[in-house]
Design a protein around this motif. Structure first.
Motif, mmCIF file in Angstrom:
data_model
loop_
_atom_site.group_PDB
_atom_site.id
_atom_site.type_symbol
_atom_site.label_atom_id
_atom_site.label_comp_id
_atom_site.label_asym_id
_atom_site.label_seq_id
_atom_site.Cartn_x
_atom_site.Cartn_y
_atom_site.Cartn_z
ATOM 1 N N TYR A 55 7.299 -0.173 6.899
ATOM 2 C CA TYR A 55 7.304 0.976 5.994
ATOM 3 C C TYR A 55 8.628 0.963 5.232
ATOM 4 O O TYR A 55 9.684 0.745 5.829
ATOM 5 C CB TYR A 55 7.186 2.292 6.767
ATOM 6 N N GLU B 158 -8.521 3.048 10.403
ATOM 7 C CA GLU B 158 -9.217 2.476 9.251
ATOM 8 C C GLU B 158 -10.233 1.427 9.669
ATOM 9 O O GLU B 158 -11.104 1.051 8.877
ATOM 10 C CB GLU B 158 -8.207 1.881 8.270
ATOM 11 N N TYR C 17 2.717 7.740 13.060
ATOM 12 C CA TYR C 17 1.536 8.578 13.185
ATOM 13 C C TYR C 17 1.868 10.059 13.383
ATOM 14 O O TYR C 17 0.957 10.883 13.514
ATOM 15 C CB TYR C 17 0.655 8.071 14.332
ATOM 16 N N ILE D 91 1.233 5.043 0.983
ATOM 17 C CA ILE D 91 0.593 5.910 1.977
ATOM 18 C C ILE D 91 1.380 7.208 2.112
ATOM 19 O O ILE D 91 2.537 7.309 1.705
ATOM 20 C CB ILE D 91 0.463 5.211 3.347
ATOM 21 N N ASN D 92 0.740 8.199 2.681
ATOM 22 C CA ASN D 92 1.385 9.447 3.052
ATOM 23 C C ASN D 92 1.522 9.502 4.562
ATOM 24 O O ASN D 92 0.661 9.009 5.294
ATOM 25 C CB ASN D 92 0.562 10.657 2.573
ATOM 26 N N LEU D 93 2.600 10.109 5.026
ATOM 27 C CA LEU D 93 2.798 10.300 6.459
ATOM 28 C C LEU D 93 2.291 11.683 6.852
ATOM 29 O O LEU D 93 2.361 12.616 6.043
ATOM 30 C CB LEU D 93 4.282 10.156 6.809
ATOM 31 N N GLY E 253 1.441 2.933 13.956
ATOM 32 C CA GLY E 253 2.231 3.296 12.783
ATOM 33 C C GLY E 253 3.056 4.554 12.968
ATOM 34 O O GLY E 253 3.265 5.044 14.085
ATOM 35 N N GLN F 219 0.839 -1.192 0.000
ATOM 36 C CA GLN F 219 0.000 0.000 0.000
ATOM 37 C C GLN F 219 0.876 1.245 0.000
ATOM 38 O O GLN F 219 1.828 1.352 0.761
ATOM 39 C CB GLN F 219 -0.898 -0.004 1.237
ATOM 40 N N HIS G 297 0.665 8.592 9.375
ATOM 41 C CA HIS G 297 -0.233 7.499 9.025
ATOM 42 C C HIS G 297 -0.619 6.714 10.277
ATOM 43 O O HIS G 297 0.245 6.324 11.063
ATOM 44 C CB HIS G 297 0.467 6.563 8.021
ATOM 45 N N ASP G 298 -1.908 6.506 10.453
ATOM 46 C CA ASP G 298 -2.440 5.700 11.560
ATOM 47 C C ASP G 298 -3.286 4.596 10.953
ATOM 48 O O ASP G 298 -4.364 4.866 10.415
ATOM 49 C CB ASP G 298 -3.266 6.602 12.492
ATOM 50 N N TRP G 299 -2.777 3.369 11.012
ATOM 51 C CA TRP G 299 -3.528 2.289 10.369
ATOM 52 C C TRP G 299 -4.766 1.883 11.190
ATOM 53 O O TRP G 299 -5.731 1.356 10.644
ATOM 54 C CB TRP G 299 -2.634 1.070 10.107
ATOM 55 N N ALA H 148 -3.119 10.066 13.610
ATOM 56 C CA ALA H 148 -2.214 10.686 12.636
ATOM 57 C C ALA H 148 -2.247 12.196 12.816
ATOM 58 O O ALA H 148 -3.300 12.820 12.711
ATOM 59 C CB ALA H 148 -2.625 10.311 11.216
#
Length: 350
Positions: free
Chosen positions: A74, A48, A155, A39-41, A153, A37, A43-45, A321
């Motif tokens: 990452y 979701e 975050y 993603i942009n930082l 993550g 995946q 980031h908090d998974w 995040a």
């Protein structure tokens, strides 16, 4: 953590031999991560979802019933110009939840176990300048690790910082004020400097004090210039300079809503052999604070009623995040409600 441990006999030493994880595929530059995946930082998974239900859920209500636990990786390619080979390159992580480990080009650089601290690693010995580099970060967020929503993550923001070999240390400046009155205040400035080079360095520090307007804009002319100080720093060592001056008729920091929280900024300029190596700004306010058994909290001699709240690090439905504008808005809403004090629950905030 060694730079923050004064007793050098207690410094941690890197074990000899092959570090952990060097043969793990995710740290290798030739691992194919095209199906991962993007993603942009920050980031908090965990935000979701989905929310977990039932009494036997792995994550209970105290942690938000969101799947913030688990292991994640990452990866990021880095290209550094060969002109940067004389510089020091740092990875600064404002927060990683949690037990973070960092590899660069297959070599374990280091990490940090606590999810709320900001921390920095020196990537320089592991980098290839003028070539592509592979950065890999492993996050392991255990279950039952909090009694609030921790997030998961990277975050908070992650930065790549380039400096000269001689530079101001991370969080290397500290401003204090004493003997504060409407007529004058004593200003004390501490500046820590690192020499990451292979030879001693003759260093000069110049500090200029500027006023800031209510929009945070620095005035053109300095209010005060502290005397320049010089010192010699051995190769691979850190040194500290203490500066002192008197601010005449200071613009005092006063709490809202009745007064204005007026601020100054100290601009520290580091030179070696007349060449500027680093410039760093430190914002501060000048005010006296004391507690009186009969009058309570006194700011600049005036009683102030504390109207405080408890503030967690997450941003509600946005998750953990870090979003600068959302955090700023939280403070604005609290200020408009009459709040003038915040307890950061329960850890260092972003």
């Amino acid at each position: 953590g060694n730079p923050f441990i004064q007793d050098s006999s207690r410094h941690y030493k890197r074990p000899e031999g092959q570090p952990p994880g060097s043969n793990f595929p995710f740290v290798s530059s030739d691992f194919d991560d095209q199906t991962w995946q993007s993603i942009n930082l920050p980031h908090d998974w965990g935000i979701e979802g989905p929310f977990q239900e039932g009494w036997d859920a792995k994550v209970g209500g105290g942690m938000g019933r969101l799947p913030s636990h688990g292991v994640a990786w990452y990866r990021r390619k880095l290209e550094l110009d060969s002109a940067d080979s004389s510089r020091q390159i740092f990875l600064e992580v404002e927060g990683a939840m949690s037990y973070a480990m960092v590899w660069c080009n297959g070599q374990l650089v280091g990490g940090w176990p606590y999810g709320y601290n900001s921390w920095q690693l020196n990537l320089t010995p592991y980098l290839k300048f003028g070539e592509e580099n592979q950065l890999a970060i492993r996050i392991d967020n255990p279950p039952h690790s909090a009694r609030w929503y921790p997030g998961g993550g990277l975050y908070r923001n992650v930065w790549l910082i380039k400096t000269q070999a001689v530079h101001l240390a991370q969080w290397g400046t500290y401003i204090r004020t004493q003997n504060v009155s409407a007529d004058a205040a004593t200003l004390l400035a501490s500046v820590r400097i690192n020499n990451e080079g292979n030879t001693p360095a003759e260093v000069a520090i110049n500090t200029a004090i500027y006023t800031l307007d209510q929009q945070g804009i620095k005035n053109d002319q300095p209010e005060l210039v502290l005397p320049t100080q010089t010192l010699s720093i051995p190769a691979g060592k850190q040194a500290q300079i203490e500066q002192q001056a008197t601010v005449e008729q200071p613009r005092l920091w006063e709490p809202l809503p009745a007064k204005a929280p007026q601020l100054y900024v100290a601009v520290h300029t580091l030179t070696v052999e007349g060449k500027v190596q680093d410039v760093y700004e430190t914002r501060f306010g000048i005010r006296s604070v004391e507690f009186s058994p009969s009058q309570g909290l006194l700011v600049n001699g005036n009683p102030v009623r504390i109207q405080g709240v408890n503030q967690h690090h997450d941003l509600g439905a946005l998750g953990a995040a870090f979003n600068r504008r959302a955090a700023e808005r939280q403070l604005e809403v609290l200020r408009d409600m009459g709040c003038n004090a915040i307890r950061m629950a329960h850890n260092p905030p972003a």
